[in-house]
Design a protein around this motif. Structure first.
Motif, short mmCIF file in Angstrom:
data_model
loop_
_atom_site.label_atom_id
_atom_site.label_comp_id
_atom_site.label_asym_id
_atom_site.label_seq_id
_atom_site.Cartn_x
_atom_site.Cartn_y
_atom_site.Cartn_z
N PHE A 1 66.94 -47.44 42.14
CA PHE A 1 66.64 -46.92 43.46
C PHE A 1 66.18 -44.90 43.58
N ASP A 2 65.91 -44.66 42.64
CA ASP A 2 64.38 -42.86 43.15
C ASP A 2 63.40 -43.23 42.05
N THR A 3 63.70 -44.14 41.27
CA THR A 3 62.41 -44.13 39.97
C THR A 3 61.20 -44.76 40.98
N PRO A 4 59.61 -44.70 41.31
CA PRO A 4 59.23 -45.80 40.78
C PRO A 4 59.31 -46.78 40.27
N LEU A 5 58.41 -47.96 40.30
CA LEU A 5 58.24 -49.18 39.81
C LEU A 5 58.30 -49.17 38.06
N GLU A 6 56.58 -48.33 38.79
CA GLU A 6 55.63 -48.29 37.28
C GLU A 6 56.32 -47.28 36.43
N GLU A 7 57.66 -46.83 37.00
CA GLU A 7 57.87 -45.78 35.22
C GLU A 7 59.32 -46.30 34.94
N ARG A 8 60.40 -47.03 35.65
CA ARG A 8 61.59 -46.74 35.34
C ARG A 8 61.87 -47.20 33.97
N TRP A 9 60.19 -47.82 32.94
CA TRP A 9 60.35 -48.75 31.64
C TRP A 9 60.85 -47.22 31.09
N SER A 10 60.13 -46.35 31.64
CA SER A 10 60.23 -44.64 30.51
C SER A 10 61.14 -43.82 31.17
N ALA A 11 61.43 -43.95 32.18
CA ALA A 11 62.85 -43.51 32.73
C ALA A 11 64.08 -44.08 31.46
N ALA A 12 63.87 -45.02 31.69
CA ALA A 12 65.36 -46.10 31.19
C ALA A 12 65.44 -45.67 30.04
N ALA A 13 64.12 -45.37 29.07
CA ALA A 13 64.73 -45.39 27.56
C ALA A 13 64.27 -43.50 27.46
N GLY A 14 64.21 -42.88 28.64
CA GLY A 14 64.68 -41.55 28.08
C GLY A 14 65.65 -41.76 27.90
N LEU A 15 67.08 -41.88 28.98
CA LEU A 15 68.45 -42.06 28.88
C LEU A 15 68.93 -42.12 27.80
N VAL A 16 67.75 -42.92 26.46
CA VAL A 16 68.53 -42.71 25.22
C VAL A 16 67.84 -41.12 24.45
N GLY A 17 67.08 -41.25 25.28
CA GLY A 17 66.74 -40.30 24.82
C GLY A 17 64.65 -40.06 23.57
N VAL A 18 64.60 -41.20 23.91
CA VAL A 18 63.12 -41.27 23.00
C VAL A 18 61.96 -41.82 24.21
N ASP A 19 60.80 -41.50 24.13
CA ASP A 19 59.71 -41.90 24.43
C ASP A 19 59.20 -43.54 23.75
N PRO A 20 59.15 -44.63 24.53
CA PRO A 20 59.41 -46.01 24.10
C PRO A 20 57.56 -45.99 23.37
N LEU A 21 56.98 -45.43 23.88
CA LEU A 21 54.92 -45.22 22.99
C LEU A 21 55.23 -45.31 22.30
N GLN A 22 56.25 -44.23 21.73
CA GLN A 22 56.27 -43.82 20.06
C GLN A 22 57.14 -44.71 19.06
N LEU A 23 57.69 -45.39 19.49
CA LEU A 23 58.39 -46.72 18.95
C LEU A 23 58.16 -47.88 18.24
#
Length: 189
Positions: free
Chosen positions: A160-182
């Motif tokens: 509800f609070d994160t802009p759409l284009e940032e949700r993928w990175s923000a969700a991965a951040g909950l796991v403690g990872v940068d998805p672009l580094q995977l």
């Protein structure tokens, strides 16, 4: 002897790994609404459709005077039944067709929630999606073993609070990872 319930990912995010490139799942974040031995159902919460909420209301012949709501994005919830609308919301209500995901969220598919929202009487925090994502029995587990998804308990902040284009990175951040580094592939020992 009591039977133990299998683990469930209901109320968790599925975060698409970089190797999952097929639309609409590429860089997708899905909230699992239901997960059991029969399969799973989820809604993508970060894939923008070309519709606005006002388009859906107009199709339903409902008027709304709230310009912010009229201009709110409608998401692609998944590739299944894209003509069907789903409202993911926080506050429970007395809607005709509502499913309680967990203590935090519900998903409603009935017209009455749209009527209430158009009148300014609906849930304060809600997103609308067209279609849903579905997995047959064992299919999601196979995709998880193939390294297609990361999982983490879902966060209302991301939804509800994160802009759409940032949700993928923000969700991965909950796991403690940068998805672009995977890596986009699974390693096997």
């Amino acid at each position: 002897m009591s039977r133990t319930e299998p683990p469930t990912l209901t109320g968790h995010f599925l975060i698409a790994m970089p190797g999952l490139a097929e639309p609409p799942f590429s860089r997708g974040v899905a909230l699992l609404c239901q997960h059991n031995e029969e399969g799973a159902v989820g809604l993508l919460v970060n894939q923008l459709s070309h519709y606005r909420f006002g388009d859906v209301l107009a199709q339903m012949k409902l008027e709304c005077s709230d310009p912010e709501l009229v201009d709110a994005p409608v998401l692609i919830g998944g590739p299944v039944q894209q003509e069907r609308g789903f409202v993911l919301h926080r506050e429970s209500g007395h809607w005709d067709s509502s499913y309680r995901i967990n203590a935090q969220w519900s998903v409603t598919t009935s017209r009455d929630i749209l009527v209430a929202m158009a009148a300014g009487e609906g849930p304060r925090q809600a997103i609308m999606a067209l279609g849903y994502a579905g997995w047959d029995a064992g299919q999601l587990e196979q995709e998880l073993m193939a390294n297609a998804w990361l999982t983490v308990e879902a966060s209302e902040r991301v939804i509800f609070d994160t802009p759409l284009e940032e949700r993928w990175s923000a969700a991965a951040g909950l796991v403690g990872v940068d998805p672009l580094q995977l890596a986009g592939y699974a390693g096997h020992a």
